[in-house]
Design a protein around this motif. Structure first.
Motif, PDB file in Angstrom:
ATOM      1  N   PRO A 429       0.732  -1.127  -0.016  1.00  0.00           N
ATOM      2  CA  PRO A 429       0.049  -0.021   0.056  1.00  0.00           C
ATOM      3  C   PRO A 429       0.881   1.168  -0.023  1.00  0.00           C
ATOM      4  CG  PRO A 429      -0.838  -1.484   1.774  1.00  0.00           C
ATOM      5  CD  PRO A 429       0.403  -2.316   1.060  1.00  0.00           C
ATOM      6  N   LEU A 430       0.391   2.205  -0.620  1.00  0.00           N
ATOM      7  CA  LEU A 430       1.043   3.551  -0.651  1.00  0.00           C
ATOM      8  C   LEU A 430       1.307   4.462   0.671  1.00  0.00           C
ATOM      9  CD1 LEU A 430      -0.633   5.193  -3.911  1.00  0.00           C
ATOM     10  CD2 LEU A 430       1.752   4.103  -3.614  1.00  0.00           C
ATOM     11  N   ILE A 431       0.324   3.787   1.859  1.00  0.00           N
ATOM     12  CA  ILE A 431       0.409   4.443   2.873  1.00  0.00           C
ATOM     13  C   ILE A 431       1.722   3.975   3.604  1.00  0.00           C
ATOM     14  CG2 ILE A 431      -0.817   2.483   4.141  1.00  0.00           C
ATOM     15  CD1 ILE A 431      -0.584   6.333   4.832  1.00  0.00           C
ATOM     16  N   ASP A 432       2.326   2.681   3.355  1.00  0.00           N
ATOM     17  CA  ASP A 432       3.590   2.205   3.675  1.00  0.00           C
ATOM     18  C   ASP A 432       4.810   3.202   3.246  1.00  0.00           C
ATOM     19  OD1 ASP A 432       2.000   0.224   4.880  1.00  0.00           O
ATOM     20  OD2 ASP A 432       2.956  -1.347   3.492  1.00  0.00           O
ATOM     21  N   VAL A 433       4.559   3.729   2.009  1.00  0.00           N
ATOM     22  CA  VAL A 433       5.562   4.692   1.462  1.00  0.00           C
ATOM     23  C   VAL A 433       5.800   5.639   2.108  1.00  0.00           C
ATOM     24  CG1 VAL A 433       6.670   5.640  -0.868  1.00  0.00           C
ATOM     25  CG2 VAL A 433       5.498   3.208  -0.814  1.00  0.00           C
ATOM     26  N   VAL A 434       4.267   6.466   2.346  1.00  0.00           N
ATOM     27  CA  VAL A 434       4.322   7.782   2.810  1.00  0.00           C
ATOM     28  C   VAL A 434       4.539   7.792   4.311  1.00  0.00           C
ATOM     29  CG1 VAL A 434       2.406   9.615   3.489  1.00  0.00           C
ATOM     30  CG2 VAL A 434       2.335   8.277   1.082  1.00  0.00           C
ATOM     31  N   ALA A 435       4.457   6.791   5.111  1.00  0.00           N
ATOM     32  CA  ALA A 435       4.647   6.710   6.446  1.00  0.00           C
ATOM     33  C   ALA A 435       6.278   6.555   6.514  1.00  0.00           C
ATOM     34  CB  ALA A 435       4.043   5.517   7.079  1.00  0.00           C
ATOM     35  N   ASN A 436       6.892   5.637   5.597  1.00  0.00           N
ATOM     36  CA  ASN A 436       8.271   5.748   5.528  1.00  0.00           C
ATOM     37  C   ASN A 436       8.978   7.179   5.392  1.00  0.00           C
ATOM     38  OD1 ASN A 436      10.931   4.170   6.059  1.00  0.00           O
ATOM     39  ND2 ASN A 436      11.087   4.767   3.609  1.00  0.00           N
ATOM     40  N   LEU A 437       8.272   7.897   4.228  1.00  0.00           N
ATOM     41  CA  LEU A 437       8.952   9.086   4.033  1.00  0.00           C
ATOM     42  C   LEU A 437       8.678  10.186   5.215  1.00  0.00           C
ATOM     43  CD1 LEU A 437      10.177  11.279   1.981  1.00  0.00           C
ATOM     44  CD2 LEU A 437       7.621  11.374   1.054  1.00  0.00           C
ATOM     45  N   GLY A 438       7.447  10.116   5.943  1.00  0.00           N
ATOM     46  CA  GLY A 438       7.148  11.147   7.022  1.00  0.00           C
ATOM     47  C   GLY A 438       8.279  10.857   8.196  1.00  0.00           C
ATOM     48  N   ASP A 439       8.596   9.503   8.321  1.00  0.00           N
ATOM     49  CA  ASP A 439       9.654   9.174   9.495  1.00  0.00           C
ATOM     50  C   ASP A 439      11.015   9.426   9.075  1.00  0.00           C
ATOM     51  OD1 ASP A 439      10.188   7.520  11.942  1.00  0.00           O
ATOM     52  OD2 ASP A 439      11.441   6.529  10.518  1.00  0.00           O
ATOM     53  N   ARG A 440      11.180   9.509   7.866  1.00  0.00           N
ATOM     54  CA  ARG A 440      12.622  10.171   7.418  1.00  0.00           C
ATOM     55  C   ARG A 440      12.732  11.489   7.547  1.00  0.00           C
ATOM     56  NH1 ARG A 440      14.131   7.342   1.883  1.00  0.00           N
ATOM     57  NH2 ARG A 440      15.779   8.930   2.118  1.00  0.00           N
ATOM     58  N   LEU A 441      11.526  12.388   7.322  1.00  0.00           N
ATOM     59  CA  LEU A 441      11.589  13.696   7.479  1.00  0.00           C
ATOM     60  C   LEU A 441      11.115  14.316   8.646  1.00  0.00           C
ATOM     61  CD1 LEU A 441       9.730  14.676   4.066  1.00  0.00           C
ATOM     62  CD2 LEU A 441      12.202  14.807   4.454  1.00  0.00           C
ATOM     63  N   GLY A 442      10.934  13.618   9.910  1.00  0.00           N
ATOM     64  CA  GLY A 442      10.527  13.846  11.056  1.00  0.00           C
ATOM     65  C   GLY A 442       9.059  14.485  11.196  1.00  0.00           C
ATOM     66  N   LEU A 443       8.327  13.762  10.180  1.00  0.00           N
ATOM     67  CA  LEU A 443       6.941  14.380  10.373  1.00  0.00           C
ATOM     68  C   LEU A 443       5.842  13.182  10.995  1.00  0.00           C
ATOM     69  CD1 LEU A 443       6.551  15.999   6.921  1.00  0.00           C
ATOM     70  CD2 LEU A 443       7.135  17.105   8.871  1.00  0.00           C
ATOM     71  N   GLU A 444       5.035  13.649  11.624  1.00  0.00           N
ATOM     72  CA  GLU A 444       3.812  12.586  12.185  1.00  0.00           C
ATOM     73  C   GLU A 444       2.846  12.619  11.041  1.00  0.00           C
ATOM     74  OE1 GLU A 444       3.956  10.574  14.229  1.00  0.00           O
ATOM     75  OE2 GLU A 444       5.465  11.538  15.781  1.00  0.00           O
ATOM     76  N   VAL A 445       2.271  11.300  10.471  1.00  0.00           N
ATOM     77  CA  VAL A 445       1.363  11.267   9.615  1.00  0.00           C
ATOM     78  C   VAL A 445      -0.117  10.939  10.214  1.00  0.00           C
ATOM     79  CG1 VAL A 445       0.564   9.525   7.672  1.00  0.00           C
ATOM     80  CG2 VAL A 445       3.012  10.155   8.079  1.00  0.00           C
ATOM     81  N   VAL A 446      -1.008  11.803   9.878  1.00  0.00           N
ATOM     82  CA  VAL A 446      -2.721  11.589  10.221  1.00  0.00           C
ATOM     83  C   VAL A 446      -3.063  11.279   8.947  1.00  0.00           C
ATOM     84  CG1 VAL A 446      -4.211  12.961  11.244  1.00  0.00           C
ATOM     85  CG2 VAL A 446      -2.041  13.659  11.977  1.00  0.00           C
ATOM     86  N   VAL A 447      -3.832  10.210   9.187  1.00  0.00           N
ATOM     87  CA  VAL A 447      -4.704   9.657   8.165  1.00  0.00           C
ATOM     88  C   VAL A 447      -6.282  10.131   8.409  1.00  0.00           C
ATOM     89  CG1 VAL A 447      -5.540   7.541   6.836  1.00  0.00           C
ATOM     90  CG2 VAL A 447      -3.201   7.603   8.038  1.00  0.00           C
ATOM     91  N   GLU A 448      -6.619  10.842   7.511  1.00  0.00           N
ATOM     92  CA  GLU A 448      -8.144  11.342   7.674  1.00  0.00           C
ATOM     93  C   GLU A 448      -9.101  10.399   6.855  1.00  0.00           C
ATOM     94  OE1 GLU A 448      -8.807  15.058   6.085  1.00  0.00           O
ATOM     95  OE2 GLU A 448      -8.228  14.773   4.351  1.00  0.00           O
TER      96      GLU A 448
END
Length: 493
Positions: A429-448
């Motif tokens: 799933p793309l959410i895996d890629v986005v979550a990994n990218l957010g972790d590398r950038l120091g961003l918390e991911v909120v799924v709405e």
């Protein structure tokens, strides 16, 4: 009897032969009208001879003889009426043929310097028209404020006449609105509107350099309506073309009218809604996916209009932008959200409050100052306020907000639920890629927009820490959200 029988028989045979040729589709070879004198003089002469012969042989007229003599008059009258009607039809066909020929050779165009008709003349022409379409053309200066001057208006009329057909009528409604009445059908009328857009977009020579105009065209069919109704329909289509960005052609339909009437109602009622106390906020909790405890809320604007009912942001904000009311609404939302967050914080509960901001508001020179003022007024820590900007809005005006975006801390990345589903061709799933990218950038991911337990599980499995949606908690007024908070322990997040 011997004298009368041959002409009667010959007439019957001639009539039958003519009927047979007409039924076979044969038509007279000439449009010349037949001579009228035989049809008028022959019956009268025969009647006079018969009357004289009767008086010479009998000496008087009996009642049956008088009736028989007078019976010749009605057929003569009927024949002349039919002949007159046939002549009128023949003249109309000739006139139509002549007009068609003129249309083909183009020798009946209006004089080059002829002035367009006014609105009253257009209404009279619409009243006589049984088919075709009406195009209403609205002109806008390239700088959104310029109004075409006299020479430019004259050039506009010239271009409209050059693009329209020889029988099309050009009318001036206002200094910036014109109309073209055509007998073309829907497809060709739309093509005409497109051609006129292209012609009107060409530069207009004037003192000090050329100028450009933008045009919007509204189309309405002229069949089955009163002239004023057709004008109103074409004008509504023109309004729709303006709302959709101009430089386009829009057809009128009933659904379009419903949308435009709704839009006009919104534009009429929205000014003063803040002063009348008609705005409201509902709050949707944001939960930690690990334990489903609340960590924050998102403030969602609602307009409780007495006349229009509840209006949601997706319908409200475009109208507010056109009326230049975004600043007023944004200030109200920010003040009310900060006040509510301060109330919830009095009991020791540490939550964040997210407010939605448009790119135009974010680019306003006073945005940072008024945000700081609202935080200070209610003693809200700045780290508890989340300024949420939708990515498409930022991308549309990226050059105007990039400087402020660099100055503001970006802590959260909000994504939609469509990323949670399975990837294409069996990919993760793309959410895996986005979550990994957010972790590398120091961003918390909120799924709405999480609406099922499966989506919640997918977001959590990908490593997303926060989520919101109907599967977790629905938007509600402040009182109900506060009561819902009481079910959970207060934990700083």
């Amino acid at each position: 009897m011997l004298a009368v029988a041959p002409p009667l028989l010959a007439g019957a045979l001639a009539t039958a032969a003519g009927a047979r040729r007409t039924a076979a589709g044969e038509r007279p070879g000439t449009d010349a009208a037949p001579a009228a004198w035989p049809g008028l003089t022959a019956p009268a002469g025969i009647a006079a001879l018969a009357a004289g012969h009767h008086l010479w042989t009998v000496g008087e007229f009996t009642a049956p003889a008088i009736v028989l003599g007078l019976s010749v008059i009605p057929p003569m009258v009927v024949r002349e009426v039919l002949a007159a009607a046939d002549q009128r039809r023949r003249a109309e066909r000739l006139a139509a043929s002549e007009a068609r020929l003129r249309h083909l050779v183009g020798d009946d165009r209006p004089p080059a310097g002829a002035a367009p008709v006014d609105r009253a003349g257009l209404v009279r022409a619409l009243d006589r028209r049984t088919g075709g379409a009406l195009l209403v053309v609205d002109l806008h200066g390239a700088d959104e404020a310029a109004v075409p001057d006299g020479p430019v208006q004259a050039e506009v009329v010239h271009r409209l006449r050059s693009g329209a057909g020889p029988h099309d009528l050009v009318a001036r409604l206002t200094d910036t609105e014109f109309a073209v009445l055509t007998d073309l059908g829907p497809v060709l009328a739309y093509a005409l509107g497109t051609r006129l857009l292209g012609a009107l977009a060409e530069p207009y020579p004037r003192a000090g350099g050329a100028s450009r105009l933008r045009a919007s065209v509204g189309l309405a069919e002229t069949t089955g309506g009163e002239p004023e109704d057709v004008l109103r329909q074409a004008d509504l289509a023109r309004r729709r073309a303006v709302q959709l960005g101009r430089d386009r052609v829009e057809w009128y339909d009933a659904y379009l009218e419903e949308q435009l009437v709704r839009r006009l109602d919104l534009e009429r009622e929205l000014p003063g809604a803040v002063a009348r106390g008609e705005l409201d906020l509902v709050y949707q909790p944001v939960l930690a996916l690990a334990d489903r405890l609340p960590v924050g809320t998102e403030a969602l604007l609602r307009w409780r209009s007495p006349a229009l009912g509840t209006v949601l942001p997706e319908e409200l904000l475009p109208v507010a932008a056109d009326l230049d009311l975004l600043g007023e609404l944004g200030r109200w939302v920010l003040d009310r959200a900060c006040r509510q967050l301060a109330d919830w914080s009095e009991g020791g509960r540490e939550l964040w409050m997210a407010v939605n901001v448009t790119a135009r508001e974010l680019a306003a020179p006073d945005f940072v100052a008024r945000t700081a003022t609202a935080l200070a007024a209610y003693d809200v820590p700045p780290e508890r306020l989340v300024v949420e900007v939708a990515e498409p809005a930022v991308a549309a005006e990226l050059s105007t907000v990039v400087a402020q975006l660099r100055r503001l801390p970006i802590d959260l990345l909000k994504v939609g639920p469509h990323l949670v589903g399975p990837g294409a061709d069996g990919q993760r799933p793309l959410i895996d890629v986005v979550a990994n990218l957010g972790d590398r950038l120091g961003l918390e991911v909120v799924v709405e927009g999480l609406e099922s337990d499966a989506q919640v599980a997918g977001a959590r499995r990908a490593g997303c820490h926060y989520g919101q949606g109907f599967a977790l908690a629905r938007p509600a007024p402040a009182e109900r959200v506060e009561a819902w908070f009481e079910e959970f322990p207060s934990t700083p997040r």
